[in-house]
Design a protein around this motif. Structure first.
Motif, short mmCIF file in Angstrom:
data_model
loop_
_atom_site.label_atom_id
_atom_site.label_comp_id
_atom_site.label_asym_id
_atom_site.label_seq_id
_atom_site.Cartn_x
_atom_site.Cartn_y
_atom_site.Cartn_z
N HIS A 81 7.19 83.37 104.07
CA HIS A 81 7.72 83.76 105.37
C HIS A 81 7.99 82.52 106.21
O HIS A 81 7.45 81.44 105.94
CB HIS A 81 6.71 84.66 106.10
N ARG A 120 6.41 88.13 99.80
CA ARG A 120 7.60 88.93 99.51
C ARG A 120 8.04 88.68 98.06
O ARG A 120 7.73 87.66 97.48
CB ARG A 120 8.75 88.52 100.45
N ASN A 121 8.81 89.62 97.53
CA ASN A 121 9.49 89.44 96.25
C ASN A 121 8.55 89.09 95.10
O ASN A 121 8.90 88.34 94.19
CB ASN A 121 10.58 88.35 96.36
#
Length: 401
Positions: free
Chosen positions: A126, A178-179
């Motif tokens: 992030h 994320r991901n």
């Protein structure tokens, strides 16, 4: 490209968080803003003896011969980005990923699995965050690191243990990565009962990707009970409507599992919000029980987290069910005394999340969550408890009205 460092290097990859939205927000001012980002990154790379490899769009790739120098450059860049007076309504946030591996060079530049791994680590972060692979974290001496666990990165067969670099003056708390697919299920055994074969096989595949061991599959509630008795799994995932009548066979099987096999958690899946069923499951205990809508299966990280929580004796109640209960109107409603942030914390508490998980979700400190929880218990006249299960029961008892 022949002048690029070879051998073992540390890849430094940075990009701008939500750059597409940023372009739309600032319009013609974006080129100048991007130039400022690159200036900050290039200054940090040059100061620490790094070599810039490429800058495409909002990304910049550099390499360092010394991992410690790459770590220093990442900290310097984030500090300068944080102190910059950005010409936007919100700060421009850069995410940085570092990975130490083998440099393979062709006529176009760096190639090979290690540069791909660096890119995947960066994309997991992030804005404002610095992520390190395990090989780089080993050289981050003099810096605090936070172990974020082992995750599968898109397209890579081998999972990666990812660390966050902690530094005074920089943000410390971020949402989940994320991901990625975290290996949340490692060491946890699961049986699944779902009469739709395609959905059942899909859930099995997703759980196995997250590290769970699926030891049994069933198409009926009766067969599920046999698998539970045979394998003694950590958690049983049960469709609420099963053959032959497709009414509440799964729910009744869940109750029986809780009675006969207290060491097995039960996670019930439902197509629709049926708050009464959910509350019935946790009527006596919130330990090792969950109720989720089937739509949650699509978010693997959240779904795997819920399964893991139930397998470990916690609880997981679907956010929509909680929102339905919180949103009900009642005379002289004490919920009206809660601040918007306290309502958010209350809902996450009712879902079964720990204070640490709430802090990560809301992007606030653990201490701030603890203060909100104390205030919530005071305003709702509930007995404060540090035990996650008891506080879930207390909150749900209040929401049940």
């Amino acid at each position: 490209m022949s002048m690029l460092p070879t051998g073992t290097v540390t890849f430094f990859l940075a990009d701008v968080e939500k750059s597409t939205r940023l372009v739309q927000e600032v319009g013609t001012a974006y080129p100048d803003l991007l130039a400022s980002v690159r200036r900050i990154l290039r200054h940090a790379v040059a100061d620490r003896g790094g070599v810039e490899v490429d800058a495409i769009g909002d990304e910049l790739l550099a390499v360092f011969n010394e991992p410690a120098a790459a770590v220093g450059a990442a900290v310097q860049a984030q500090r300068e980005a944080q102190e910059c007076d950005w010409p936007t309504d919100r700060p421009v946030r850069v995410r940085i990923g570092l990975h130490t591996g083998t440099a393979e060079v062709d006529e176009e530049g760096y190639v090979g699995i290690d540069v791909i791994r660096a890119a995947r680590i960066t994309s997991a972060g992030h804005g404002g965050q610095i992520l390190l692979s395990s090989t780089t974290a080993a050289f981050a001496t003099g810096h605090e690191t936070r172990d974020l666990g082992t995750h599968r990165l898109a397209g890579l067969s081998e999972p990666e243990r990812i660390y966050q670099l902690i530094d005074d003056g920089l943000p410390r708390d971020f949402p989940p990565l994320r991901n990625t697919v975290s290996q949340l299920g490692a060491g946890r055994r699961v049986v699944i009962a779902e009469d739709t074969v395609l959905l059942r096989e899909g859930i099995v595949r997703l759980l196995e990707e997250a590290g769970f061991e699926v030891v049994g599959q069933s198409g009926t509630a009766e067969d599920l009970l046999r698998h539970v008795a045979m394998h003694k799994p950590d958690v049983a995932i049960v469709d609420i409507r099963m053959p032959p009548t497709h009414t509440d066979e799964g729910l009744r099987a869940a109750r029986e599992i809780r009675e006969r096999f207290p060491g097995t958690g039960v996670l019930v899946l439902s197509q629709y919000i049926e708050a009464g069923y959910a509350l019935d499951l946790v009527a006596e205990s919130a330990e090792g029980v969950g109720y989720l809508l089937k739509d949650r299966v699509g978010d693997l990280q959240e779904f795997a987290t819920s399964v893991r929580r139930v397998a470990d004796g916690g609880s997981a109640l679907d956010p929509e069910v909680v929102s339905h209960l919180v949103g009900r109107r009642r005379a002289h409603d004490p919920l009206e005394e809660l601040t918007p942030r306290e309502r958010e914390v209350l809902e996450l508490m009712a879902e079964g999340r720990s204070n640490q998980a709430i802090a990560e979700r809301l992007f606030i400190t653990l201490r701030a969550v603890e203060k909100h929880v104390t205030s919530i218990f005071t305003k709702l006249d509930l007995a404060a408890s540090s035990d996650d299960h008891r506080r879930v029961l207390a909150v749900l008892a209040f929401l049940r009205g």
